[in-house]
Scaffold this motif. Structure first.
Motif, short mmCIF file in Angstrom:
data_model
loop_
_atom_site.label_atom_id
_atom_site.label_comp_id
_atom_site.label_asym_id
_atom_site.label_seq_id
_atom_site.Cartn_x
_atom_site.Cartn_y
_atom_site.Cartn_z
N ASP A 95 -45.27 -21.98 32.53
CA ASP A 95 -46.39 -22.29 31.65
C ASP A 95 -47.06 -21.04 31.09
N THR A 96 -46.91 -19.93 31.78
CA THR A 96 -47.52 -18.69 31.31
C THR A 96 -46.50 -17.80 30.57
N GLY A 97 -45.36 -18.41 30.18
CA GLY A 97 -44.41 -17.72 29.31
C GLY A 97 -43.32 -16.91 29.99
N HIS A 98 -43.21 -17.01 31.30
CA HIS A 98 -42.17 -16.25 31.99
C HIS A 98 -40.85 -17.00 31.98
N ARG A 99 -39.74 -16.28 31.90
CA ARG A 99 -38.43 -16.91 31.82
C ARG A 99 -37.47 -16.43 32.90
N HIS A 100 -37.86 -15.44 33.68
CA HIS A 100 -37.00 -14.93 34.76
C HIS A 100 -37.85 -14.77 36.01
#
Length: 222
Positions: free
Chosen positions: A182-187
């Motif tokens: 939700d806070t934009g992290h992908r890894h």
């Protein structure tokens, strides 16, 4: 008329009974909480106990009720242990025990099964709480054989019929993954001791990550 205690000896239940204007058996009922006592009578007895600074004799109560009102908490503390992680558990166990009129004996020495057998042999505890449980913890069969109420904190492979509590790892993993996504992290990278988090925690993180990856953008939690 109730008499006033003037000697220097410790107060007794007889003194409490005299001051409260009740029988000694009523005082005993109030202390042990095993019989119905009128609210007003209970209040008089409790007020008298406070005024006299009376403390029930633990040894006598144990003989009468076969209860010690002590719980033994086994915590394996090492030089590498993080007190900031362990102390909140200990504090909460002690706080909850006090709410039920229990005191806690904390054993921090790594004696394994021998430590459990030693305390059980002294008959000074009504129950055990074992922290830092490992999958094949050798203390578990010993605790189970003693037939003393025991709670395990951890994830053993075989609890031998004992009660077990631990983190809800799956829900925790889902909350962490959702927060990061939700806070934009992908890894996501897991950093720490090679044995912490456990394989179950790692597996839960992987399952939650894969489940989140399958969600369409509009289905993301807000």
């Amino acid at each position: 008329m109730p008499t006033t205690r003037t000697s220097s000896r410790p107060p007794t239940s007889k003194d409490v009974a005299a001051l409260a204007g009740v029988s000694q058996s009523t005082v005993s009922f109030v202390i042990n909480g095993k019989h119905n006592v009128a609210k007003a009578t209970r209040q008089r007895v409790e007020d008298a106990m406070r005024k006299l600074n009376y403390r029930p004799n633990a040894g006598a109560r144990t003989l009468k009720t076969s209860r010690t009102n002590f719980i033994s908490l086994f915590v394996q503390l090492y030089r590498s242990s993080d007190a900031n992680e362990t102390t909140p558990y200990i504090d909460e166990i002690v706080a909850q025990s006090r709410k039920h009129d229990y005191d806690v004996i904390i054993s921090t020495t790594d004696e394994g099964s021998a430590g459990i057998e030693r305390l059980a042999g002294k008959s000074i505890c009504d129950a055990f709480v074992l922290m830092d449980i490992t999958p094949d913890d050798p203390r578990i069969p010993t605790a189970s054989a003693l037939r003393i109420p025991t709670v395990l904190i951890g994830r053993p492979d075989d609890a031998h019929g004992l009660d077990v509590v631990d983190f809800d790892t799956k829900s925790t993993a889902k909350l962490m993954v959702d927060e990061l996504a939700d806070t934009g992290h992908r890894h996501i990278a897991v950093v720490g001791d090679s044995t912490i988090p456990s394989p179950i925690a790692i597996a839960s993180l992987r399952i939650s990550t894969r489940a989140r990856a399958k969600k369409p953008p509009h289905a993301a939690s807000t």
